[in-house]
Design a protein around this motif. Structure first.
Motif, short mmCIF file in Angstrom:
data_model
loop_
_atom_site.label_atom_id
_atom_site.label_comp_id
_atom_site.label_asym_id
_atom_site.label_seq_id
_atom_site.Cartn_x
_atom_site.Cartn_y
_atom_site.Cartn_z
N CYS A 248 0.85 -1.20 0.00
CA CYS A 248 0.00 0.00 0.00
C CYS A 248 0.89 1.25 0.00
CB CYS A 248 -0.90 -0.01 1.23
SG CYS A 248 0.03 0.04 2.77
N HIS A 255 0.04 -6.42 1.61
CA HIS A 255 -1.20 -6.93 2.19
C HIS A 255 -1.66 -8.13 1.38
CE1 HIS A 255 -2.17 -3.75 5.06
NE2 HIS A 255 -1.73 -2.87 4.18
N CYS A 310 -1.70 -1.85 9.98
CA CYS A 310 -0.99 -0.97 9.05
C CYS A 310 -1.60 0.42 9.12
CB CYS A 310 -1.12 -1.54 7.64
SG CYS A 310 -0.26 -0.57 6.39
N CYS A 312 -2.36 2.34 6.85
CA CYS A 312 -3.31 2.64 5.76
C CYS A 312 -4.74 2.30 6.14
CB CYS A 312 -2.91 1.88 4.50
SG CYS A 312 -3.30 0.13 4.58
ZN LIG Z 1 -1.27 -0.84 4.44
#
Ligand SMILES: [Zn+2]
Length: 434
Positions: A248, A255, A310, A312
């Motif tokens: 990402c 991922h 994460c 993100c």
């Molecule tokens: Zn991520």
């Protein structure tokens, strides 16, 4: 931007979905694949024995050999009337590995590839230059379908013809580049001939790179050469093609799309699971495959996984970039070395490029490792003292980081043979002598 809300769902939700899909897959192969039914009967396993995700350990592994032994369609669980697409591996050694897709498999593939493109920030506004080879190889069409699903404009350039590709990228104003990292670097080398400000002609903002193991150094070089975000995609035809996992914007780790692929990391020698964070062989069980469901497929790829959240917002676990292959691990004087580790050392060295070749040989009974590396353009090869310094510093770094005694030979820029697709980095003369 996240394509599907499952990517950021609580882990319990993802795991519940995995368990129900795993049970379905096990029932399916038991009922429809004589190969698996036989294996279950041999070990006394029944589909009902899978009550939790941990029970996956009871299931048999599947290897590339098993696929070859059932060439071409022996492990398919649907009639050919339901198979809408065939792909295969290159098959450089013997028969290729053949895979098939039903309409529903194609939808899953498009879906995971749409997630990949979204991770790289692709929207309907973007122009995707797809330089992956079209054909039996899954790279070209896999990328193609994902870009189409997010509504981007796709340029199906396929591989090769570097100058022409650069012209199209410039003229069409491509914003997303999808190619192998070694080809991206080769394209940059050619583009640079236009002069130091060559980047002004291009509008690229991100790239989706995969299909070959890549060191951190090579990624940085590609990212710098094109002035773009680097996203790494991972996949293999036996599982689906590209689209098993992708990095990402917030992390170098990839991922895994866990609602479709269950991953384990095992010790390749014992087959036992290794603790989270430790490196081992990646084993994948596709959870929604219809035409060719496989149990615990041994990828031969070495990596590690983490379930840490994460930044993100995605909750799906992450794997590190492939460190090497179980079968290309070099044993030099008893030390296990992956070519990517050598590449990492080279990438941190001064005055050299990432165009190199590793040559393993024997001198008497002893293993001998020689590494040929092209120096960068600014190095004057006649400057013996400087060349000697560069060489010695790399040899010292290899010894202190990897515990290997290697002879480094510096060679002139562009003197090592280039390959357009996957780079051949290793020559193991010990194997051919046997
Ligand atoms: Zn991520």
């Amino acid at each position: 931007m996240i394509w599907n809300k499952i990517e950021s769902s609580p882990r319990e939700t993802i795991e519940q979905l995995q368990l129900s899909r795993l049970k379905d897959t096990v029932q399916r192969v038991y009922a429809l694949t004589p190969f698996y039914r036989h294996k279950f009967e041999q070990t006394g396993i029944k589909p009902e024995d899978i009550a939790s995700l941990k029970d996956i350990k009871k299931l048999p592994f599947t290897t590339k050999k098993d696929l070859r032994a059932h060439y071409p369609f022996g492990l398919f669980t649907v009639p050919m009337s339901e198979v809408v697409r065939i792909h295969s591996s290159s098959g450089t050694t013997g028969k290729p590995t053949v895979v098939g897709y039903t309409r529903s498999d194609m939808e899953v593939w498009d879906e995971v590839m749409a997630r990949v493109f979204t991770m790289a920030g692709t929207t309907a506004e973007d122009i995707v230059h797809n330089g992956y080879g079209y054909g039996l190889f899954t790279g070209g069409l896999g990328m193609h379908n994902g870009a189409q699903k997010v509504g981007a404009t796709i340029v199906p350039a396929s591989s090769g013809f570097t100058e022409r590709q650069l012209m199209l990228m410039k003229d069409f104003g491509a914003t997303i580049l999808a190619v192998t990292p070694s080809f991206a670097l080769h394209m940059a080398e050619v583009a640079k001939k236009a002069g130091p400000d060559y980047l002004k002609d291009y509008k690229l903002k991100a790239g989706i790179f995969g299909a070959e193991p890549t060191s951190k150094g090579l990624k940085e070089e590609v990212s710098k050469a094109w002035g773009i975000d680097y996203h790494e995609v991972y996949g293999l035809s036996e599982i689906i093609g590209p689209g098993v996992a992708c990095s990402c914007k917030k992390s170098d780790l990839l991922h895994v799309f866990e609602d479709h692929f269950f991953v384990e990391i095992i010790d390749p020698a014992t087959g036992e699971e290794v603790p989270e964070g430790q490196r081992g062989e990646l084993v994948i069980t596709p959870l929604t495959k219809q035409a060719l469901p496989l149990l615990r497929y041994r990828t031969g790829d070495i990596t590690s996984i983490t379930k840490e959240p994460c930044r993100c917002g995605r909750t799906m676990l992450r794997m590190e970039s492939i460190v090497g292959r179980t079968d290309d691990m070099l044993i030099i004087g008893g030390v296990n070395v992956y070519p990517s580790q050598i590449e990492h050392v080279i990438s941190n060295a001064y005055g050299v490029t990432l165009n190199y070749q590793i040559i393993a040989d024997k001198k008497g009974y002893l293993d001998k490792l020689e590494i040929h590396i092209e120096v960068s353009d600014e190095i004057v090869c006649d400057n013996v003292a400087q060349m000697e310094n560069i060489k010695k510093s790399i040899q010292a770094a290899l010894l202190s980081n990897l515990y290997i005694n290697a002879t480094v030979r510096l060679v002139e820029p562009r003197s090592i043979e280039r390959s357009m697709g996957k780079a051949v980095r290793i020559i193991d003369k010990r194997k051919s002598d046997e």
